[in-house]
Design a protein around this motif. Structure first.
Motif, PDB file in Angstrom:
ATOM      1  N   GLY A  58       0.845  -1.175   0.000  1.00  0.00           N
ATOM      2  CA  GLY A  58       0.000   0.000   0.000  1.00  0.00           C
ATOM      3  C   GLY A  58       0.883   1.228   0.000  1.00  0.00           C
ATOM      4  N   MET A  59       0.350   2.305   0.524  1.00  0.00           N
ATOM      5  CA  MET A  59       1.087   3.557   0.593  1.00  0.00           C
ATOM      6  C   MET A  59       1.637   3.723   2.012  1.00  0.00           C
ATOM      7  N   VAL A  60       2.852   4.267   2.110  1.00  0.00           N
ATOM      8  CA  VAL A  60       3.423   4.559   3.420  1.00  0.00           C
ATOM      9  C   VAL A  60       2.672   5.767   3.968  1.00  0.00           C
ATOM     10  N   VAL A  78       1.474   1.114   6.772  1.00  0.00           N
ATOM     11  CA  VAL A  78       1.080   0.981   5.373  1.00  0.00           C
ATOM     12  C   VAL A  78      -0.437   1.088   5.316  1.00  0.00           C
ATOM     13  N   THR A  79      -0.947   1.892   4.385  1.00  0.00           N
ATOM     14  CA  THR A  79      -2.379   2.117   4.303  1.00  0.00           C
ATOM     15  C   THR A  79      -2.898   1.920   2.885  1.00  0.00           C
ATOM     16  N   GLU A  99       7.550   8.592   2.662  1.00  0.00           N
ATOM     17  CA  GLU A  99       6.153   8.691   3.058  1.00  0.00           C
ATOM     18  C   GLU A  99       5.317   9.085   1.852  1.00  0.00           C
ATOM     19  N   GLY A 100       4.138   8.495   1.753  1.00  0.00           N
ATOM     20  CA  GLY A 100       3.248   8.786   0.637  1.00  0.00           C
ATOM     21  C   GLY A 100       3.581   8.014  -0.624  1.00  0.00           C
ATOM     22  N   GLN A 101       4.553   7.110  -0.573  1.00  0.00           N
ATOM     23  CA  GLN A 101       4.946   6.323  -1.733  1.00  0.00           C
ATOM     24  C   GLN A 101       4.432   4.894  -1.590  1.00  0.00           C
ATOM     25  N   GLY A 102       4.244   4.221  -2.715  1.00  0.00           N
ATOM     26  CA  GLY A 102       3.794   2.837  -2.711  1.00  0.00           C
ATOM     27  C   GLY A 102       4.929   1.879  -2.427  1.00  0.00           C
ATOM     28  N   ALA A 122      10.339  -0.711  -2.942  1.00  0.00           N
ATOM     29  CA  ALA A 122       9.712   0.571  -3.246  1.00  0.00           C
ATOM     30  C   ALA A 122       9.599   0.710  -4.752  1.00  0.00           C
ATOM     31  N   LYS A 123       8.674   1.553  -5.183  1.00  0.00           N
ATOM     32  CA  LYS A 123       8.505   1.768  -6.619  1.00  0.00           C
ATOM     33  C   LYS A 123       9.775   2.374  -7.196  1.00  0.00           C
ATOM     34  N   HIS A 124      10.014   2.152  -8.487  1.00  0.00           N
ATOM     35  CA  HIS A 124      11.282   2.595  -9.053  1.00  0.00           C
ATOM     36  C   HIS A 124      11.222   3.932  -9.763  1.00  0.00           C
TER      37      HIS A 124
END
Length: 157
Positions: A58-60, A78-79, A99-102, A122-124
């Motif tokens: 999810g998103m941090v 994670v939300t 924060e706010g990243q997937g 984490a996303k790249h």
């Protein structure tokens, strides 16, 4: 029974038993290596197994990252914007973790409901979102909009 038929039957039975054992061992090995994905709503609903290796994503959550200054221990939430799950990780986080990243974390859910990760991905780049995370976030936003429309008062003119 003719000796040749008896010999053929023995060979066929031996091959069937050997094939059955090979299939059983392969199935067992594959079952041990499957990492199922769960979003925070599913984890809080009790759908995720406890003490079994799974993936959670999810998103941090903003403002949830807490780092231990004496070690590499990091705690964050994670939300999926409906629910959030506490995650504990000991190690070096990816450079793109923020924060706010997937993210997708691999680890185990303990008995207290805390996800203990042994790997965090984490996303790249800014355009990529892991498919499981984007599907979970899309599902969560649909559920939120559905709940909002059901709770809205009908307007009469």
């Amino acid at each position: 029974m003719h000796p040749i038929r008896k010999k053929r039957l023995t060979i066929v039975l031996f091959l069937l038993v050997g094939l059955s054992v090979a299939v059983a061992l392969t199935t067992y090995a594959l079952r041990q290596n499957i990492n199922l994905f769960y979003d925070p709503s599913q984890i809080l609903a009790g759908e995720a197994p406890v003490e079994v290796r799974i993936r959670a994503g999810g998103m941090v959550e903003e403002g949830s990252v807490m780092r231990d200054p004496a070690s590499l221990k990091v705690e964050f939430r994670v939300t999926d914007f409906n629910a959030s799950v506490p995650v504990e990780y000991v190690g070096i986080l990816p450079d793109l973790f923020a924060e706010g990243q997937g993210i997708v974390a691999m680890g185990r859910l303990n008995n207290e409901g805390r996800f203990v990760a042994d790997q965090v991905l984490a996303k790249h780049d800014e355009n990529y979102m892991p498919p499981e995370v984007s599907d979970a976030l899309e599902k969560a936003s649909r559920n939120q909009s559905k709940a909002a429309s059901e709770s809205a008062e009908p307007v009469t003119y």
